[in-house]
Design a protein around this motif. Structure first.
Motif, short mmCIF file in Angstrom:
data_model
loop_
_atom_site.label_atom_id
_atom_site.label_comp_id
_atom_site.label_asym_id
_atom_site.label_seq_id
_atom_site.Cartn_x
_atom_site.Cartn_y
_atom_site.Cartn_z
N LEU A 41 47.03 32.25 45.42
CA LEU A 41 47.76 33.53 44.45
C LEU A 41 46.66 34.03 43.52
O LEU A 41 46.14 33.04 43.07
CB LEU A 41 48.43 32.35 43.63
N SER A 55 52.14 25.57 41.50
CA SER A 55 52.80 26.56 42.32
C SER A 55 53.87 27.09 41.27
O SER A 55 54.53 28.61 40.33
CB SER A 55 53.82 26.62 43.38
N THR A 104 51.79 28.54 37.51
CA THR A 104 51.03 29.70 38.25
C THR A 104 51.97 30.62 38.48
O THR A 104 51.65 31.93 38.13
CB THR A 104 50.25 29.51 38.77
N GLN A 105 53.05 30.57 39.57
CA GLN A 105 53.67 31.93 40.05
C GLN A 105 54.65 31.84 38.26
O GLN A 105 54.93 32.64 38.48
CB GLN A 105 54.96 31.29 40.70
N CYS A 158 49.55 41.68 41.16
CA CYS A 158 49.77 39.83 42.05
C CYS A 158 49.26 40.26 43.67
O CYS A 158 50.42 40.71 43.92
CB CYS A 158 51.30 39.58 41.51
N ILE A 181 50.31 36.70 46.42
CA ILE A 181 50.52 35.55 46.84
C ILE A 181 51.06 35.48 47.88
O ILE A 181 51.92 36.39 48.46
CB ILE A 181 51.82 34.84 45.69
N ARG A 192 42.99 32.74 39.58
CA ARG A 192 43.21 32.61 41.47
C ARG A 192 43.48 30.78 41.38
O ARG A 192 42.97 30.49 40.69
CB ARG A 192 41.74 33.30 41.72
#
Length: 110
Positions: free
Chosen positions: A64, A37, A40-41, A57, A59, A17
């Motif tokens: 996230l 970002s 993690t993305q 998932c 977002i 998270r």
């Protein structure tokens, strides 16, 4: 501050998270938020699109959340662990350089 909670269980990484804003710079110019970002993305996309793992998932702005599904095959779990370990390497380096703006925390889950 942006916080990334990495969830670890008996079999290794189970998810993560990320939440908050780094407030390093103005919106659109904040390299710290952008870096977190991107890491993690990209990991979420790699798990879903390259490894074809049906991750849970979510977002939203400044948030996230990702969880690996139960029952992964051994090869899928190994590959997922490699992606998440790579994400952790980048996040830890960011935390070292921008400790006022990024915090990485490991949480044990069942």
């Amino acid at each position: 501050m942006v916080t990334v909670e990495v969830l670890k269980g008996r079999r290794g990484f189970e998810g993560y998270r990320a939440y908050g804003h780094a407030d390093y710079a103005d919106e659109g110019m904040d390299i710290v938020c952008a870096g977190v970002s991107a890491l993690t993305q990209s990991t979420a996309m790699g798990l879903a699109e390259i490894l074809e793992i049906s991750v849970d998932c979510s977002i939203e702005d400044g948030f996230l959340s990702l969880r690996l599904p139960a029952g992964l095959k051994q090869e899928q779990r190994r590959d997922a662990q490699l992606l998440m370990e790579t994400m952790m390497l980048g996040l830890r380096r960011m935390e070292e350089q921008y400790s006022e703006y990024v915090r990485v925390v490991e949480r044990t889950v069942e």
